[in-house]
Design a protein around this motif. Sequence first.
Motif, mmCIF file in Angstrom:
data_model
loop_
_atom_site.group_PDB
_atom_site.id
_atom_site.type_symbol
_atom_site.label_atom_id
_atom_site.label_comp_id
_atom_site.label_asym_id
_atom_site.label_seq_id
_atom_site.Cartn_x
_atom_site.Cartn_y
_atom_site.Cartn_z
ATOM 1 N N LYS A 68 0.829 -1.205 0.000
ATOM 2 C CA LYS A 68 0.000 0.000 0.000
ATOM 3 C C LYS A 68 0.862 1.252 0.000
ATOM 4 O O LYS A 68 0.496 2.269 -0.608
ATOM 5 C CB LYS A 68 -0.930 -0.009 1.210
ATOM 6 N N MET A 69 2.008 1.196 0.671
ATOM 7 C CA MET A 69 2.932 2.331 0.660
ATOM 8 C C MET A 69 3.453 2.586 -0.755
ATOM 9 O O MET A 69 3.605 3.721 -1.182
ATOM 10 C CB MET A 69 4.097 2.069 1.626
ATOM 11 N N ILE A 70 3.705 1.487 -1.478
ATOM 12 C CA ILE A 70 4.169 1.617 -2.860
ATOM 13 C C ILE A 70 3.066 2.182 -3.739
ATOM 14 O O ILE A 70 3.279 3.098 -4.544
ATOM 15 C CB ILE A 70 4.628 0.241 -3.395
ATOM 16 N N GLU A 71 1.863 1.642 -3.583
ATOM 17 C CA GLU A 71 0.750 2.026 -4.443
ATOM 18 C C GLU A 71 0.231 3.431 -4.149
ATOM 19 O O GLU A 71 0.009 4.233 -5.067
ATOM 20 C CB GLU A 71 -0.395 1.020 -4.280
ATOM 21 N N ASN A 72 0.055 3.748 -2.864
ATOM 22 C CA ASN A 72 -0.570 5.021 -2.492
ATOM 23 C C ASN A 72 0.405 6.193 -2.432
ATOM 24 O O ASN A 72 0.018 7.332 -2.694
ATOM 25 C CB ASN A 72 -1.283 4.884 -1.145
ATOM 26 N N HIS A 73 1.644 5.918 -2.029
ATOM 27 C CA HIS A 73 2.598 7.013 -1.824
ATOM 28 C C HIS A 73 3.843 6.902 -2.700
ATOM 29 O O HIS A 73 4.782 7.683 -2.526
ATOM 30 C CB HIS A 73 3.003 7.063 -0.345
#
Length: 291
Positions: A68-73
Motif C-alpha cells: 500500500k505504501m508503494i501504491e498510495n505514496h
Amino acid sequence: MKTHFKTIVISDVHLGTKGAKAKEIARFLKQYRCDNLILNGDIIDGWQLKKSGSWKRKHTRFFNRVLKMIENHHTQVYYLRGNHDDFLDQILPLQIGNLRIQTDLIYESNGKKYFITHGDVFDSITTHLRWIAYLGDMGYTFLLWLNRVVNHYRFKRGLPYFSLSRYVKSKVKSAVSYIDQYETELAKMARAKGCDGIICGHIHQPENRMIDGIHYLNSGDWVETMSALAEDHEGNWQLIYYNEIDFKQLQTTELSKRNKEDDLPENDFLPMKRVAFDRPGEDLNPPSFRL
C-alpha cells in the motif's frame, strides 16, 4: 511531530516466528510516510519456518502494508537479504516496479554516503560455522519463550516489560565484547568503501553514534526492541521506538493537517509548519543508490 520522512530503515522482523511483532510494525508503518523504505534483512525468518515456525495472517498484513505504501505514496522499497532470509539468494538481484531485492547498497543523501547491509557478512560464526549459528538461534528462541513467560507474570503484577535477552547480553562479557568488535569492524568496512557511515541490523542492538569518524547506525529489531531508523529531508537520522510513540497525537495531527488542506483555496500555499514534511526542491529526484 514529523510523520513524513525521507527514508525509514527497519530490520530483523523475523516474520514466521512467535516473537515477531507483526501487528505493531504494520501499525507503525501506517502512521508514517517515507520516500524510501529499506527492509534491512531478516524480515522473514526462513530458518524458523523450516523448523517449527508458522506463517500467519498478521505476517501477510505486514507485506500488504508495504504494498500500500508503494501504491498510495509511490514509496521506493529496498529489501536487503539477511542471514535468516538467505533463501533470497536464489533470486538476487530482482526488481519489480518500486520493489528491489538485493544484497546491499550504497545510499547517497545530502552529500553523505552510507553503506547499508544487514551485517551478517561480517559475522564469521554465521558465515563459516553455520551449525553453531543454528545452535545460537535455538538458544535465542528459548530465551524469547522464557521471556514471554516471565513478562506474563510481571504484567499480572503490574510490572513493566523486562527484556531477558538484553539483560543476558549486558551481563555476559563475551557478548558485550562481540558487539563492540562487531560495530568497530563495520565502521572499518564503511571507511574502506569510502562512505561516511554504515547502516546495519543483525545484532538486535539499536544504535546511533560515531565510531572513529564513521556514523554507525543500527535499526535494532521488531522482536523485542521494536525500533526503526528514520532520516528527515535535511539528512538527520534518529531512532524511533514503537513504545515511545504517541499514536493518539499522531492521528490527531494527521487529521488536523488534512482538514487544513481541505479548507485551503485551490491556489493558496500550505502553512509554514507543513514545509518540514515536504520534500525540498533539490530532492525532487530520487536519492542515488548504487549496488
